[in-house]
Design a protein around this motif. Structure first.
Motif, short mmCIF file in Angstrom:
data_model
loop_
_atom_site.label_atom_id
_atom_site.label_comp_id
_atom_site.label_asym_id
_atom_site.label_seq_id
_atom_site.Cartn_x
_atom_site.Cartn_y
_atom_site.Cartn_z
N LEU A 28 -24.76 55.88 -30.11
CA LEU A 28 -26.03 56.49 -29.72
C LEU A 28 -27.19 55.56 -30.05
O LEU A 28 -27.14 54.78 -31.01
CB LEU A 28 -26.22 57.82 -30.46
N SER A 29 -28.25 55.67 -29.27
CA SER A 29 -29.49 54.96 -29.59
C SER A 29 -30.14 55.64 -30.79
O SER A 29 -29.75 56.75 -31.20
CB SER A 29 -30.44 55.00 -28.39
N ALA A 30 -31.15 55.00 -31.35
CA ALA A 30 -31.84 55.58 -32.51
C ALA A 30 -32.43 56.96 -32.20
O ALA A 30 -32.24 57.90 -33.00
CB ALA A 30 -32.91 54.62 -33.02
N PRO A 31 -33.13 57.14 -31.07
CA PRO A 31 -33.65 58.49 -30.76
C PRO A 31 -32.53 59.51 -30.56
O PRO A 31 -32.66 60.67 -30.97
CB PRO A 31 -34.45 58.27 -29.47
N GLN A 32 -31.45 59.11 -29.92
CA GLN A 32 -30.34 60.02 -29.70
C GLN A 32 -29.68 60.42 -31.02
O GLN A 32 -29.33 61.58 -31.23
CB GLN A 32 -29.31 59.38 -28.76
N PHE A 33 -29.53 59.45 -31.92
CA PHE A 33 -28.96 59.73 -33.24
C PHE A 33 -29.85 60.70 -34.01
O PHE A 33 -29.37 61.64 -34.65
CB PHE A 33 -28.79 58.42 -34.01
N SER A 34 -31.15 60.48 -33.93
CA SER A 34 -32.10 61.38 -34.59
C SER A 34 -32.02 62.78 -34.01
O SER A 34 -32.02 63.78 -34.75
CB SER A 34 -33.52 60.82 -34.43
N ASN A 35 -31.94 62.88 -32.69
CA ASN A 35 -31.82 64.19 -32.04
C ASN A 35 -30.55 64.92 -32.48
O ASN A 35 -30.56 66.14 -32.69
CB ASN A 35 -31.79 64.02 -30.52
N LEU A 36 -29.46 64.19 -32.58
CA LEU A 36 -28.18 64.79 -32.98
C LEU A 36 -28.31 65.48 -34.33
O LEU A 36 -27.85 66.61 -34.51
CB LEU A 36 -27.10 63.72 -33.02
N HIS A 37 -28.95 64.81 -35.26
CA HIS A 37 -29.08 65.38 -36.60
C HIS A 37 -30.19 66.42 -36.70
O HIS A 37 -30.06 67.37 -37.49
CB HIS A 37 -29.30 64.26 -37.62
N ARG A 38 -31.23 66.28 -35.89
CA ARG A 38 -32.34 67.25 -35.96
C ARG A 38 -32.07 68.49 -35.12
O ARG A 38 -32.35 69.62 -35.54
CB ARG A 38 -33.64 66.58 -35.49
N TRP A 39 -31.53 68.28 -33.92
CA TRP A 39 -31.41 69.39 -32.97
C TRP A 39 -29.96 69.74 -32.62
O TRP A 39 -29.74 70.67 -31.83
CB TRP A 39 -32.17 69.08 -31.69
N GLY A 40 -28.99 68.99 -33.12
CA GLY A 40 -27.59 69.32 -32.85
C GLY A 40 -27.03 68.73 -31.57
O GLY A 40 -25.88 68.98 -31.22
N HIS A 41 -27.84 67.92 -30.87
CA HIS A 41 -27.38 67.31 -29.62
C HIS A 41 -28.22 66.06 -29.36
O HIS A 41 -29.45 66.09 -29.54
CB HIS A 41 -27.53 68.29 -28.45
N PRO A 42 -27.59 64.97 -28.91
CA PRO A 42 -28.36 63.73 -28.74
C PRO A 42 -29.29 63.71 -27.54
O PRO A 42 -30.33 63.05 -27.57
CB PRO A 42 -27.27 62.66 -28.61
N TYR A 43 -28.93 64.46 -26.49
CA TYR A 43 -29.66 64.32 -25.23
C TYR A 43 -30.64 65.47 -25.02
O TYR A 43 -30.51 66.27 -24.08
CB TYR A 43 -28.67 64.20 -24.08
N VAL A 44 -31.61 65.54 -25.92
CA VAL A 44 -32.66 66.55 -25.83
C VAL A 44 -34.01 65.85 -25.95
O VAL A 44 -34.09 64.65 -26.19
CB VAL A 44 -32.51 67.63 -26.93
N MET A 45 -35.08 66.62 -25.78
CA MET A 45 -36.44 66.11 -25.86
C MET A 45 -36.62 64.92 -24.89
O MET A 45 -36.31 65.05 -23.73
CB MET A 45 -36.79 65.74 -27.31
N ASP A 46 -37.07 63.77 -25.35
CA ASP A 46 -37.31 62.65 -24.44
C ASP A 46 -36.03 62.09 -23.84
O ASP A 46 -36.08 61.35 -22.85
CB ASP A 46 -38.04 61.52 -25.17
N GLU A 47 -34.88 62.43 -24.42
CA GLU A 47 -33.59 61.95 -23.91
C GLU A 47 -32.96 62.92 -22.90
O GLU A 47 -31.90 62.64 -22.35
CB GLU A 47 -32.61 61.73 -25.07
N PHE A 48 -33.61 64.04 -22.66
CA PHE A 48 -33.07 65.05 -21.74
C PHE A 48 -33.17 64.60 -20.30
O PHE A 48 -34.19 64.07 -19.87
CB PHE A 48 -33.83 66.36 -21.92
N ARG A 49 -32.10 64.80 -19.55
CA ARG A 49 -32.10 64.58 -18.10
C ARG A 49 -31.40 65.78 -17.46
O ARG A 49 -30.22 66.03 -17.74
CB ARG A 49 -31.36 63.28 -17.73
N PHE A 50 -32.11 66.49 -16.60
CA PHE A 50 -31.53 67.66 -15.96
C PHE A 50 -30.35 67.25 -15.09
O PHE A 50 -30.44 66.32 -14.29
CB PHE A 50 -32.58 68.36 -15.09
#
Length: 235
Positions: free
Chosen positions: A147-169
């Motif tokens: 995972l990229s740094a933002p994705q790794f952070s999302n995984l630990h903060r929100w439980g999934h890497p592809y959220v917030m700025d990493e989200f793609r519908f």
């Protein structure tokens, strides 16, 4: 048991029916559906290439699957989801079409849609208190080293890497494919889905999905219309 908050069209929507046929399972009833007869692609090939998305059903993930946190209940989650949905407005998905994400095909947006990004981020934040922390095994299944740094952070903060700025519908329609199969699969998908994508798709509800046990198929538990009742009547 795990829950997820997603978008999927109503059960009788032509897009839902087309997706149930393609995937071979109706995400509302849980019953098997007959694959379509398409030129250049046998029903056995469709069944093989849709095995992975068949279990999770036709949907766009907004809040990834989660176990309930200690002290939370399904009843409280449902009440909160009903209230939350009433505060959000429907989103028109202009430019939804067949596309590829890596080696997987699905329905993707061909242009940015800030409204759906905002909806997804709002869902992630609003329901995070209902999510039990990830176990070490669940974290490892996400391949954190890749995972990229933002994705790794999302995984630990929100439980999934592809959220917030990493989200793609996206609404997944195949499992991973070999490059040599891309043209045939894409042609078949366009042939099958183009008629039901002629008009813009509208996100007018949030769907609570349920996985009864590990490896069990996800099914729609309930739909929660977006927007105030008065607004929905006017629309």
């Amino acid at each position: 048991m795990r829950y997820s908050i997603c978008f999927t069209p109503p059960s009788g929507d032509p897009l839902s029916l087309a997706a149930a046929s393609w995937l071979g399972r109706n995400v509302y009833s849980g019953l098997a559906a007959e694959h379509p007869g398409l030129r250049g692609l046998s029903v056995h090939e469709i069944a093989f290439h849709t095995a992975l998305p068949r279990r999770v059903g036709f949907h766009a993930t907004l809040k990834a699957p989660f176990r309930l946190s200690e002290g939370s209940s399904e009843q409280a989650l449902l009440r909160e989801l009903m209230h939350f949905a009433g505060t959000m407005e429907p989103v028109v998905l202009s430019g939804l079409s067949i596309g590829r994400i890596g080696d997987v095909y699905g329905l993707v947006l061909d242009r940015p849609c800030p409204s759906v990004d905002y909806l997804a981020a709002s869902v992630v934040q609003a329901f995070d208190a209902y999510r039990a922390p990830l176990s070490e095994a669940e974290i490892e299944r996400r391949n954190p080293d890749r995972l990229s740094a933002p994705q790794f952070s999302n995984l630990h903060r929100w439980g999934h890497p592809y959220v917030m700025d990493e989200f793609r519908f996206h609404m997944t329609l195949t499992g991973p494919l070999l490059a040599r199969d891309f043209p045939r699969i894409e042609d078949a998908l366009r042939s099958h889905f183009s008629p039901v994508l002629a008009e813009p798709v509208v996100i007018n509800n949030l769907a609570l999905f349920v996985e009864q046990g590990a490896g069990a198929p996800f099914v729609v538990h309930s739909l929660h219309p977006l927007g105030r009742v008065a607004s929905r009547r006017i629309a």
